[in-house]
Write a protein that holds these residues in place. Structure first.
Motif, PDB file in Angstrom:
ATOM      1  N   THR A 105     -10.123  53.176  47.082  1.00 25.10           N
ATOM      2  CA  THR A 105      -8.722  53.602  47.138  1.00 25.10           C
ATOM      3  C   THR A 105      -8.661  55.050  47.590  1.00 25.10           C
ATOM      4  N   ALA A 106      -7.511  55.434  48.174  1.00 25.93           N
ATOM      5  CA  ALA A 106      -7.366  56.771  48.758  1.00 25.93           C
ATOM      6  C   ALA A 106      -6.146  57.469  48.204  1.00 25.93           C
ATOM      7  N   ALA A 107      -6.226  58.813  48.185  1.00 21.38           N
ATOM      8  CA  ALA A 107      -5.107  59.672  47.774  1.00 21.38           C
ATOM      9  C   ALA A 107      -5.245  60.986  48.532  1.00 21.38           C
ATOM     10  N   ALA A 108      -4.134  61.718  48.653  1.00 16.54           N
ATOM     11  CA  ALA A 108      -4.157  63.005  49.350  1.00 16.54           C
ATOM     12  C   ALA A 108      -4.845  64.053  48.483  1.00 16.54           C
ATOM     13  N   GLN A 109      -5.580  64.961  49.124  1.00 11.85           N
ATOM     14  CA  GLN A 109      -6.272  66.034  48.410  1.00 11.85           C
ATOM     15  C   GLN A 109      -5.279  67.058  47.863  1.00 11.85           C
ATOM     16  N   HIS A 110      -4.145  67.271  48.534  1.00 11.83           N
ATOM     17  CA  HIS A 110      -3.201  68.315  48.154  1.00 11.83           C
ATOM     18  C   HIS A 110      -1.868  67.708  47.713  1.00 11.83           C
ATOM     19  N   LYS A 111      -1.186  68.414  46.812  1.00 12.71           N
ATOM     20  CA  LYS A 111       0.069  67.928  46.250  1.00 12.71           C
ATOM     21  C   LYS A 111       1.205  67.934  47.262  1.00 12.71           C
ATOM     22  N   ASP A 112       1.137  68.822  48.238  1.00 10.52           N
ATOM     23  CA  ASP A 112       2.232  68.944  49.202  1.00 10.52           C
ATOM     24  C   ASP A 112       1.935  68.205  50.505  1.00 10.52           C
ATOM     25  N   VAL A 113       0.999  67.260  50.464  1.00  4.66           N
ATOM     26  CA  VAL A 113       0.653  66.472  51.646  1.00  4.66           C
ATOM     27  C   VAL A 113       0.857  65.003  51.319  1.00  4.66           C
ATOM     28  N   THR A 114       1.539  64.279  52.209  1.00  5.25           N
ATOM     29  CA  THR A 114       1.748  62.846  52.058  1.00  5.25           C
ATOM     30  C   THR A 114       0.733  62.102  52.904  1.00  5.25           C
ATOM     31  N   LEU A 115       0.002  61.203  52.261  1.00 11.94           N
ATOM     32  CA  LEU A 115      -1.027  60.455  52.966  1.00 11.94           C
ATOM     33  C   LEU A 115      -0.368  59.391  53.840  1.00 11.94           C
ATOM     34  N   PRO A 116      -0.630  59.397  55.150  1.00 13.30           N
ATOM     35  CA  PRO A 116      -0.018  58.392  56.023  1.00 13.30           C
ATOM     36  C   PRO A 116      -0.654  57.018  55.811  1.00 13.30           C
ATOM     37  N   ARG A 117       0.006  56.004  56.357  1.00 13.59           N
ATOM     38  CA  ARG A 117      -0.532  54.647  56.223  1.00 13.59           C
ATOM     39  C   ARG A 117      -1.857  54.516  56.958  1.00 13.59           C
ATOM     40  N   ASP A 118      -1.937  55.098  58.126  1.00 16.93           N
ATOM     41  CA  ASP A 118      -3.173  55.067  58.899  1.00 16.93           C
ATOM     42  C   ASP A 118      -3.929  56.365  58.642  1.00 16.93           C
ATOM     43  N   HIS A 119      -4.893  56.312  57.750  1.00 14.71           N
ATOM     44  CA  HIS A 119      -5.660  57.511  57.391  1.00 14.71           C
ATOM     45  C   HIS A 119      -7.164  57.268  57.542  1.00 14.71           C
ATOM     46  N   ASP A 120      -7.534  56.347  58.426  1.00 13.08           N
ATOM     47  CA  ASP A 120      -8.961  56.064  58.617  1.00 13.08           C
ATOM     48  C   ASP A 120      -9.722  57.279  59.122  1.00 13.08           C
ATOM     49  N   GLY A 121      -9.044  58.157  59.887  1.00 11.39           N
ATOM     50  CA  GLY A 121      -9.717  59.327  60.441  1.00 11.39           C
ATOM     51  C   GLY A 121      -9.668  60.548  59.548  1.00 11.39           C
ATOM     52  N   TRP A 122      -9.062  60.458  58.370  1.00 12.66           N
ATOM     53  CA  TRP A 122      -9.010  61.596  57.437  1.00 12.66           C
ATOM     54  C   TRP A 122     -10.351  61.717  56.721  1.00 12.66           C
ATOM     55  N   TYR A 123     -10.653  62.935  56.249  1.00 15.90           N
ATOM     56  CA  TYR A 123     -11.968  63.242  55.697  1.00 15.90           C
ATOM     57  C   TYR A 123     -11.957  63.224  54.168  1.00 15.90           C
ATOM     58  N   VAL A 124     -13.099  62.774  53.607  1.00 16.73           N
ATOM     59  CA  VAL A 124     -13.259  62.697  52.149  1.00 16.73           C
ATOM     60  C   VAL A 124     -13.606  64.084  51.615  1.00 16.73           C
ATOM     61  N   CYS A 125     -12.752  64.602  50.732  1.00 15.38           N
ATOM     62  CA  CYS A 125     -12.989  65.903  50.097  1.00 15.38           C
ATOM     63  C   CYS A 125     -13.609  65.755  48.709  1.00 15.38           C
ATOM     64  N   ASP A 126     -13.255  64.677  48.012  1.00 17.65           N
ATOM     65  CA  ASP A 126     -13.695  64.508  46.626  1.00 17.65           C
ATOM     66  C   ASP A 126     -13.787  63.014  46.330  1.00 17.65           C
ATOM     67  N   THR A 127     -14.638  62.654  45.364  1.00 16.46           N
ATOM     68  CA  THR A 127     -14.852  61.256  44.985  1.00 16.46           C
ATOM     69  C   THR A 127     -14.792  61.132  43.472  1.00 16.46           C
ATOM     70  N   ARG A 128     -14.073  60.120  43.012  1.00 14.36           N
ATOM     71  CA  ARG A 128     -14.000  59.810  41.582  1.00 14.36           C
ATOM     72  C   ARG A 128     -14.230  58.317  41.394  1.00 14.36           C
ATOM     73  N   PRO A 129     -15.297  57.935  40.630  1.00 10.55           N
ATOM     74  CA  PRO A 129     -16.309  58.798  40.007  1.00 10.55           C
ATOM     75  C   PRO A 129     -17.216  59.433  41.040  1.00 10.55           C
ATOM     76  N   ARG A 135     -22.971  55.162  37.956  1.00 15.65           N
ATOM     77  CA  ARG A 135     -23.029  53.711  37.938  1.00 15.65           C
ATOM     78  C   ARG A 135     -21.604  53.158  37.942  1.00 15.65           C
ATOM     79  N   LEU A 136     -21.377  52.190  38.815  1.00 16.45           N
ATOM     80  CA  LEU A 136     -20.029  51.655  39.006  1.00 16.45           C
ATOM     81  C   LEU A 136     -19.938  50.296  38.338  1.00 16.45           C
ATOM     82  N   ALA A 137     -19.102  50.221  37.277  1.00 20.96           N
ATOM     83  CA  ALA A 137     -18.918  48.953  36.575  1.00 20.96           C
ATOM     84  C   ALA A 137     -18.283  47.927  37.502  1.00 20.96           C
TER      85      ALA A 137
END
Length: 243
Positions: free
Chosen positions: A88-112, A117-119
C-alpha cells in the motif's frame, strides 16, 4: 523254601523296589488337590512407527525498498514471494496528495522497516515522494515551509525612503541691459581677421547673443554693437552665451 545264597541280594533288591512303588501310589485324601495355574508371559506389544513432523515455513522478510519507485517495489516483493497486493502507498508529506498513477514516485520510508518478519495478514506501507530529493525535505511533515502551521514568516523591514533631490532653482535671466554707448572705444582686429571692439579667448570678435567659449565665462566685454555683454548662463538656448 530255601533260597540259594547267591540269589539273596537280588531278591532283597526286588522286594525293596516293590515297596517303593506301593508307597509312591498312595495319595492323601485330606490334602486338597492343587490346580496348576498358568503363568502369564509378557508378550511384545505393537511397536509405534515414527511419524513425519511438518516443518513450518518462516514468515518472509521485508526487503530494502528505499529509493526504488513504487513499481519497482512491487516487483521486488513479488521476487521475494510476497504478493504485490500487500503493498500500500501513502504520500510522504502532509501537504501532498498522492495521485492515482504513482508508479514513478519514489519510496522514502517503509512500514514495517527493512528486515522485519511479515506476518501472513500484514501489509507493507510505503511513503512516496514525486522527486527522490524531496524525501529528505520536511518542515514538520510538510514539503513546503509556508504550509507548516508552526511557520512564522520573518518580518520584512520597511523600505528605506528614497532620497530625492530638490529641484534646482530656475536660473534667473539677467535683465536686458540697455545699450550703453561707452565713451571712446576703438575697433580692433581679432586673430580671425575680423574687427570688433573686443575679441574672445579663441580670437573672434565679441558679438551680442552668440556663444561664448568656456574660458570667457564671467567676462564682460564690448560687443560689436557697442554694448557691454557678459559671458553668462542661458538655459533657454545654450548654457553660456554673450548677453
Amino acid at each position: 523254601m530255601r533260597i540259594p545264597r547267591h540269589f539273596a541280594p537280588a531278591v532283597l533288591l526286588g522286594v525293596l523296589a516293590l515297596a517303593g512303588c506301593e508307597g509312591g501310589t498312595e495319595t492323601d485324601d485330606s490334602a486338597p488337590a492343587t490346580t496348576p495355574t498358568a503363568t502369564p508371559t509378557a508378550s511384545a506389544g505393537p511397536t509405534a512407527s515414527p511419524t513425519a513432523t511438518a516443518t513450518a515455513t518462516p514468515d518472509p522478510v521485508v526487503p530494502a525498498l528505499h529509493g526504488r519507485t513504487f513499481e519497482q517495489a512491487g516487483a521486488e516483493l513479488t521476487r521475494q514471494d510476497i504478493s504485490a497486493a500487500r503493498l500500500t502507498a501513502a504520500a510522504q508529506h502532509k501537504d501532498v496528495t498522492l495521485p492515482r498513477d504513482h508508479d514513478g514516485w519514489y519510496v522514502c520510508d517503509t512500514r514495517p522497516g527493512r528486515g522485519t518478519r511479515l506476518a501472513a495478514d500484514a501489509t507493507v506501507t510505503v511513503r512516496l515522494a514525486k522527486d527522490y530529493s524531496d524525501c529528505t525535505t520536511s518542515f514538520h511533515g510538510y514539503l513546503h515551509q509556508k504550509n507548516d502551521p508552526a511557520y512564522v514568516p520573518p518580518r520584512t523591514a520597511a523600505p528605506k525612503p528614497t532620497a530625492t533631490r530638490a529641484p534646482a532653482p530656475a536660473p534667473t535671466k539677467a535683465p536686458a541691459k540697455a545699450p550703453t554707448k561707452p565713451a571712446g572705444g576703438s575697433m580692433t582686429t581679432c586673430s580671425d581677421g575680423k574687427q570688433g571692439y573686443a575679441c574672445t579667448s579663441n580670437g573672434h570678435p565679441v558679438v551680442d547673443g552668440q556663444f561664448c567659449p568656456k574660458a570667457d565665462r564671467g567676462r564682460t566685454l564690448m560687443a560689436t554693437n557697442r554694448t557691454m555683454v557678459t559671458c553668462s548662463y542661458d538655459p533657454s538656448i545654450t548654457p553660456y552665451r554673450w548677453q
